[in-house]
Design a protein around this motif. Structure first.
Motif, PDB file in Angstrom:
ATOM      1  N   PHE A  14     -21.884  -3.591  11.806  1.00  0.00           N
ATOM      2  CA  PHE A  14     -21.931  -2.257  12.408  1.00  0.00           C
ATOM      3  C   PHE A  14     -23.127  -2.111  13.355  1.00  0.00           C
ATOM      4  O   PHE A  14     -23.007  -1.482  14.413  1.00  0.00           O
ATOM      5  N   LEU A  15     -24.271  -2.681  12.998  1.00  0.00           N
ATOM      6  CA  LEU A  15     -25.426  -2.632  13.897  1.00  0.00           C
ATOM      7  C   LEU A  15     -25.152  -3.384  15.190  1.00  0.00           C
ATOM      8  O   LEU A  15     -25.484  -2.911  16.285  1.00  0.00           O
ATOM      9  N   LEU A  16     -24.545  -4.563  15.067  1.00  0.00           N
ATOM     10  CA  LEU A  16     -24.238  -5.350  16.261  1.00  0.00           C
ATOM     11  C   LEU A  16     -23.225  -4.631  17.146  1.00  0.00           C
ATOM     12  O   LEU A  16     -23.357  -4.630  18.376  1.00  0.00           O
ATOM     13  N   THR A  17     -22.256  -3.988  16.548  1.00  0.00           N
ATOM     14  CA  THR A  17     -21.278  -3.215  17.317  1.00  0.00           C
ATOM     15  C   THR A  17     -21.950  -2.054  18.041  1.00  0.00           C
ATOM     16  O   THR A  17     -21.682  -1.807  19.222  1.00  0.00           O
ATOM     17  N   ALA A  18     -22.832  -1.353  17.349  1.00  0.00           N
ATOM     18  CA  ALA A  18     -23.521  -0.222  17.970  1.00  0.00           C
ATOM     19  C   ALA A  18     -24.424  -0.681  19.112  1.00  0.00           C
ATOM     20  O   ALA A  18     -24.429  -0.071  20.193  1.00  0.00           O
ATOM     21  N   VAL A  19     -25.169  -1.759  18.900  1.00  0.00           N
ATOM     22  CA  VAL A  19     -26.063  -2.262  19.947  1.00  0.00           C
ATOM     23  C   VAL A  19     -25.254  -2.732  21.155  1.00  0.00           C
ATOM     24  O   VAL A  19     -25.604  -2.446  22.311  1.00  0.00           O
ATOM     25  N   ASN A  20     -24.171  -3.439  20.908  1.00  0.00           N
ATOM     26  CA  ASN A  20     -23.351  -3.938  22.013  1.00  0.00           C
ATOM     27  C   ASN A  20     -22.682  -2.792  22.773  1.00  0.00           C
ATOM     28  O   ASN A  20     -22.576  -2.845  24.000  1.00  0.00           O
ATOM     29  N   ASN A  21     -22.245  -1.765  22.076  1.00  0.00           N
ATOM     30  CA  ASN A  21     -21.663  -0.612  22.760  1.00  0.00           C
ATOM     31  C   ASN A  21     -22.704   0.134  23.584  1.00  0.00           C
ATOM     32  O   ASN A  21     -22.410   0.591  24.694  1.00  0.00           O
ATOM     33  N   LEU A  22     -23.915   0.253  23.061  1.00  0.00           N
ATOM     34  CA  LEU A  22     -24.981   0.913  23.810  1.00  0.00           C
ATOM     35  C   LEU A  22     -25.320   0.133  25.075  1.00  0.00           C
ATOM     36  O   LEU A  22     -25.475   0.712  26.156  1.00  0.00           O
ATOM     37  N   GLU A  23     -25.388  -1.186  24.959  1.00  0.00           N
ATOM     38  CA  GLU A  23     -25.653  -2.005  26.144  1.00  0.00           C
ATOM     39  C   GLU A  23     -24.504  -1.946  27.140  1.00  0.00           C
ATOM     40  O   GLU A  23     -24.721  -1.990  28.349  1.00  0.00           O
ATOM     41  N   SER A  24     -23.296  -1.843  26.636  1.00  0.00           N
ATOM     42  CA  SER A  24     -22.140  -1.734  27.521  1.00  0.00           C
ATOM     43  C   SER A  24     -22.176  -0.407  28.292  1.00  0.00           C
ATOM     44  O   SER A  24     -21.802  -0.369  29.459  1.00  0.00           O
ATOM     45  N   SER A  39     -22.749 -12.779   7.039  1.00  0.00           N
ATOM     46  CA  SER A  39     -22.894 -12.341   8.426  1.00  0.00           C
ATOM     47  C   SER A  39     -22.501 -13.445   9.397  1.00  0.00           C
ATOM     48  O   SER A  39     -21.894 -13.178  10.438  1.00  0.00           O
ATOM     49  N   ILE A  40     -22.822 -14.695   9.066  1.00  0.00           N
ATOM     50  CA  ILE A  40     -22.430 -15.816   9.925  1.00  0.00           C
ATOM     51  C   ILE A  40     -20.918 -15.949   9.962  1.00  0.00           C
ATOM     52  O   ILE A  40     -20.325 -16.152  11.026  1.00  0.00           O
ATOM     53  N   VAL A  41     -20.281 -15.797   8.808  1.00  0.00           N
ATOM     54  CA  VAL A  41     -18.813 -15.864   8.768  1.00  0.00           C
ATOM     55  C   VAL A  41     -18.209 -14.702   9.556  1.00  0.00           C
ATOM     56  O   VAL A  41     -17.274 -14.885  10.343  1.00  0.00           O
ATOM     57  N   GLY A  42     -18.754 -13.507   9.368  1.00  0.00           N
ATOM     58  CA  GLY A  42     -18.268 -12.348  10.117  1.00  0.00           C
ATOM     59  C   GLY A  42     -18.466 -12.495  11.611  1.00  0.00           C
ATOM     60  O   GLY A  42     -17.600 -12.125  12.405  1.00  0.00           O
ATOM     61  N   LEU A  43     -19.592 -13.053  12.020  1.00  0.00           N
ATOM     62  CA  LEU A  43     -19.870 -13.268  13.440  1.00  0.00           C
ATOM     63  C   LEU A  43     -18.905 -14.277  14.047  1.00  0.00           C
ATOM     64  O   LEU A  43     -18.463 -14.118  15.190  1.00  0.00           O
ATOM     65  N   TYR A  44     -18.547 -15.293  13.277  1.00  0.00           N
ATOM     66  CA  TYR A  44     -17.566 -16.279  13.747  1.00  0.00           C
ATOM     67  C   TYR A  44     -16.225 -15.598  14.039  1.00  0.00           C
ATOM     68  O   TYR A  44     -15.625 -15.812  15.092  1.00  0.00           O
ATOM     69  N   TYR A  45     -15.762 -14.771  13.114  1.00  0.00           N
ATOM     70  CA  TYR A  45     -14.469 -14.127  13.318  1.00  0.00           C
ATOM     71  C   TYR A  45     -14.515 -13.043  14.390  1.00  0.00           C
ATOM     72  O   TYR A  45     -13.525 -12.815  15.092  1.00  0.00           O
ATOM     73  N   ILE A  46     -15.631 -12.367  14.550  1.00  0.00           N
ATOM     74  CA  ILE A  46     -15.771 -11.398  15.638  1.00  0.00           C
ATOM     75  C   ILE A  46     -15.711 -12.111  16.981  1.00  0.00           C
ATOM     76  O   ILE A  46     -15.066 -11.650  17.924  1.00  0.00           O
ATOM     77  N   ASN A  47     -16.385 -13.259  17.088  1.00  0.00           N
ATOM     78  CA  ASN A  47     -16.367 -14.040  18.319  1.00  0.00           C
ATOM     79  C   ASN A  47     -14.957 -14.542  18.614  1.00  0.00           C
ATOM     80  O   ASN A  47     -14.498 -14.506  19.766  1.00  0.00           O
ATOM     81  N   LYS A  48     -14.258 -14.985  17.595  1.00  0.00           N
ATOM     82  CA  LYS A  48     -12.888 -15.472  17.773  1.00  0.00           C
ATOM     83  C   LYS A  48     -11.959 -14.345  18.237  1.00  0.00           C
ATOM     84  O   LYS A  48     -11.154 -14.524  19.147  1.00  0.00           O
ATOM     85  N   LEU A  49     -12.098 -13.176  17.642  1.00  0.00           N
ATOM     86  CA  LEU A  49     -11.289 -12.023  18.039  1.00  0.00           C
ATOM     87  C   LEU A  49     -11.636 -11.570  19.450  1.00  0.00           C
ATOM     88  O   LEU A  49     -10.750 -11.229  20.246  1.00  0.00           O
ATOM     89  N   SER A  50     -12.916 -11.579  19.788  1.00  0.00           N
ATOM     90  CA  SER A  50     -13.348 -11.179  21.126  1.00  0.00           C
ATOM     91  C   SER A  50     -12.815 -12.117  22.194  1.00  0.00           C
ATOM     92  O   SER A  50     -12.397 -11.674  23.270  1.00  0.00           O
TER      93      SER A  50
END
Length: 142
Positions: free
Chosen positions: A61-71, A112-123
């Motif tokens: 959720f933090l990474l999503t919020a930071v990325n949306n703010l930067e976007s 978090s590493i596993v979640g980041l892998y799947y977020i990257n794959k989905l992205s």
């Protein structure tokens, strides 16, 4: 809607501003839930593992919020990088888990590493530009 691995309807997506608010709200709820239930989450081994898993959701959720703010600030094409954004969100999530139990930090990092892998794959699946380059065959000339 997702059906068979394909997204059929893209009209149900939320805007970047709404996604920022939702992700920030969920991150605050995860952090406050970890802090309010600190004694319960550090009482048994299973609850300590659960605290680390909750911490990995805090990271997402933090990474999503930071990325949306930067976007919003820098434009739609801006992407989160490993060193400033991902690492700082991971440190914040691990710090929150460290306030509960030190084993929770390890579980938080692994999940978090596993979640980041799947977020990257989905992205990559959703936002990668389609490749229109012709595939050349490797036949030898006579």
């Amino acid at each position: 809607m997702v059906s068979g691995g394909k997204i059929k309807n893209s009209e149900h997506r939320v805007t970047t501003n709404v996604s920022l608010c939702i992700a920030l709200g969920c991150a605050v709820l995860m952090f406050s839930g970890l802090q309010m239930n600190k004694t319960l989450l550090s009482s048994t081994r299973l609850m300590t593992l659960l605290a680390g898993y909750i911490g990995s959701w805090l990271f997402i959720f933090l990474l999503t919020a930071v990325n949306n703010l930067e976007s919003i600030l820098f434009g739609k094409g801006f992407q989160a990088r490993l060193i400033p954004e991902v690492f700082s969100c991971l440190v914040l999530a691990c710090s929150a888990c460290g306030m509960v139990h030190r084993v929770s930090v390890t579980v938080c990092i692994l999940c978090s590493i596993v979640g980041l892998y799947y977020i990257n794959k989905l992205s990559q699946y959703l936002y990668a530009a389609p490749s229109s380059a012709p595939i050349s065959s490797s036949k030898k000339k006579k």
